[in-house]
Design an enzyme around this catalytic site. Structure first.
Site, PDB file in Angstrom:
ATOM      1  N   HIS A  85      -6.615  -5.608   2.848  1.00  0.00           N
ATOM      2  CA  HIS A  85      -5.492  -4.949   3.517  1.00  0.00           C
ATOM      3  C   HIS A  85      -4.881  -5.940   4.506  1.00  0.00           C
ATOM      4  O   HIS A  85      -5.593  -6.471   5.366  1.00  0.00           O
ATOM      5  CB  HIS A  85      -5.973  -3.745   4.339  1.00  0.00           C
ATOM      6  CG  HIS A  85      -6.523  -2.596   3.551  1.00  0.00           C
ATOM      7  ND1 HIS A  85      -5.760  -1.492   3.230  1.00  0.00           N
ATOM      8  CD2 HIS A  85      -7.760  -2.347   3.056  1.00  0.00           C
ATOM      9  CE1 HIS A  85      -6.526  -0.615   2.564  1.00  0.00           C
ATOM     10  NE2 HIS A  85      -7.735  -1.116   2.450  1.00  0.00           N
TER      11      HIS A  85
ATOM     12  N   HIS B  51      -9.895  -5.403  -2.571  1.00  0.00           N
ATOM     13  CA  HIS B  51      -8.540  -5.527  -2.022  1.00  0.00           C
ATOM     14  C   HIS B  51      -8.604  -5.839  -0.537  1.00  0.00           C
ATOM     15  O   HIS B  51      -9.384  -5.258   0.198  1.00  0.00           O
ATOM     16  CB  HIS B  51      -7.704  -4.269  -2.277  1.00  0.00           C
ATOM     17  CG  HIS B  51      -8.391  -2.979  -1.935  1.00  0.00           C
ATOM     18  ND1 HIS B  51      -9.351  -2.424  -2.726  1.00  0.00           N
ATOM     19  CD2 HIS B  51      -8.246  -2.138  -0.887  1.00  0.00           C
ATOM     20  CE1 HIS B  51      -9.783  -1.287  -2.199  1.00  0.00           C
ATOM     21  NE2 HIS B  51      -9.129  -1.098  -1.060  1.00  0.00           N
TER      22      HIS B  51
ATOM     23  N   ASP C 274       0.864  -1.186   0.000  1.00  0.00           N
ATOM     24  CA  ASP C 274       0.000   0.000   0.000  1.00  0.00           C
ATOM     25  C   ASP C 274       0.903   1.240   0.000  1.00  0.00           C
ATOM     26  O   ASP C 274       1.867   1.332   0.755  1.00  0.00           O
ATOM     27  CB  ASP C 274      -0.901  -0.009   1.238  1.00  0.00           C
ATOM     28  CG  ASP C 274      -2.023   1.014   1.134  1.00  0.00           C
ATOM     29  OD1 ASP C 274      -3.188   0.598   1.163  1.00  0.00           O
ATOM     30  OD2 ASP C 274      -1.729   2.230   1.032  1.00  0.00           O
ATOM     31  N   ILE C 275       0.580   2.187  -0.882  1.00  0.00           N
ATOM     32  CA  ILE C 275       1.421   3.370  -1.077  1.00  0.00           C
ATOM     33  C   ILE C 275       1.290   4.376   0.079  1.00  0.00           C
ATOM     34  O   ILE C 275       2.142   5.250   0.251  1.00  0.00           O
ATOM     35  CB  ILE C 275       1.094   4.034  -2.443  1.00  0.00           C
ATOM     36  CG1 ILE C 275       2.261   4.837  -2.975  1.00  0.00           C
ATOM     37  CG2 ILE C 275      -0.171   4.860  -2.382  1.00  0.00           C
ATOM     38  CD1 ILE C 275       3.453   4.006  -3.356  1.00  0.00           C
TER      39      ILE C 275
HETATM   40  P1  AMP Z   1      -9.872   1.595   0.486  1.00  0.00           P
HETATM   41  O1  AMP Z   1     -10.490   1.553  -0.891  1.00  0.00           O
HETATM   42  O2  AMP Z   1     -10.552   2.588   1.387  1.00  0.00           O
HETATM   43  O3  AMP Z   1      -9.805   0.233   1.120  1.00  0.00           O
HETATM   44  O4  AMP Z   1      -8.386   2.124   0.351  1.00  0.00           O
HETATM   45  C1  AMP Z   1      -7.632   1.984  -0.820  1.00  0.00           C
HETATM   46  C2  AMP Z   1      -6.181   1.782  -0.458  1.00  0.00           C
HETATM   47  O5  AMP Z   1      -5.445   1.715  -1.659  1.00  0.00           O
HETATM   48  C3  AMP Z   1      -5.569   2.910   0.392  1.00  0.00           C
HETATM   49  O6  AMP Z   1      -4.966   2.353   1.560  1.00  0.00           O
HETATM   50  C4  AMP Z   1      -4.529   3.547  -0.550  1.00  0.00           C
HETATM   51  O7  AMP Z   1      -3.368   3.998   0.116  1.00  0.00           O
HETATM   52  C5  AMP Z   1      -4.219   2.393  -1.489  1.00  0.00           C
HETATM   53  N1  AMP Z   1      -3.763   2.818  -2.806  1.00  0.00           N
HETATM   54  C6  AMP Z   1      -4.360   3.693  -3.655  1.00  0.00           C
HETATM   55  N2  AMP Z   1      -3.660   3.832  -4.792  1.00  0.00           N
HETATM   56  C7  AMP Z   1      -2.559   3.030  -4.656  1.00  0.00           C
HETATM   57  C8  AMP Z   1      -1.432   2.737  -5.493  1.00  0.00           C
HETATM   58  N3  AMP Z   1      -1.271   3.298  -6.701  1.00  0.00           N
HETATM   59  N4  AMP Z   1      -0.496   1.873  -5.027  1.00  0.00           N
HETATM   60  C9  AMP Z   1      -0.631   1.298  -3.818  1.00  0.00           C
HETATM   61  N5  AMP Z   1      -1.684   1.523  -2.987  1.00  0.00           N
HETATM   62  C10 AMP Z   1      -2.627   2.386  -3.396  1.00  0.00           C
END
Ligand code: AMP
Length: 129
Positions: free
Chosen positions: A95, A93, A29-30
């Site tokens: 986490h 996704h 996660d970025i």
């Molecule tokens: P959520 O949809 O609320 O579960 O969160 C989406 C997650 O994706 C967040 O923790 C972001 O930091 C992560 N995220 C978004 N874009 C990227 C990316 N390009 N690379 C890695 N992680 C990402």
């Protein structure tokens, strides 16, 4: 339009890759809650986890467990927590978050890593797979 995560799978957007098989993909996660925070996704683009077919759902859990065990071996933490939110990116996704204290699970506690730290973290996790 392809989700940002489909673009990551296709190599159109860079990521710190952890693992991949025919159906699933894992990357850091970025904007991590803690060092080693990893996302596991199905290659099939589906928005909500409860809409996954059962085979993909079970496969995602098995893939996430494999990656989670590697995170636990690589990262100093109390345990690896698992969470599914999906309010930001409409592509399922999981986490996987190394937890030391409850605040690591809250998504309000973020850590900043530079490129070298992301790369070293990804390499340490990959080495445990
Ligand atoms: P959520 O949809 O609320 O579960 O969160 C989406 C997650 O994706 C967040 O923790 C972001 O930091 C992560 N995220 C978004 N874009 C990227 C990316 N390009 N690379 C890695 N992680 C990402």
């Amino acid at each position: 339009m392809a989700s940002i995560f489909t673009k990551i799978i296709n190599g159109e957007i860079p990521c710190y890759k952890i693992a991949e098989d025919d159906n699933f993909f894992a990357f850091l996660d970025i904007n991590p809650n803690a060092k080693g925070h990893t996302l596991c996704i199905p290659k099939k683009e589906v928005d909500k986890i409860m809409d996954l077919d059962e085979e993909t759902y079970m496969g995602l859990m098995a893939f996430s467990r494999k990656v989670g065990l590697a995170i636990e071996a690589a990262i100093d933490c109390n345990r690896v927590g698992m969470s599914v939110i999906g309010l930001e990116v409409p592509h399922v996704h999981v986490h996987l978050i190394p937890l030391t204290e409850m605040k690591d699970a809250t998504f309000q506690n973020k850590v900043t890593l530079d490129k070298e730290q992301f790369e070293a973290t990804a390499a340490a996790i990959r080495a445990q797979l």
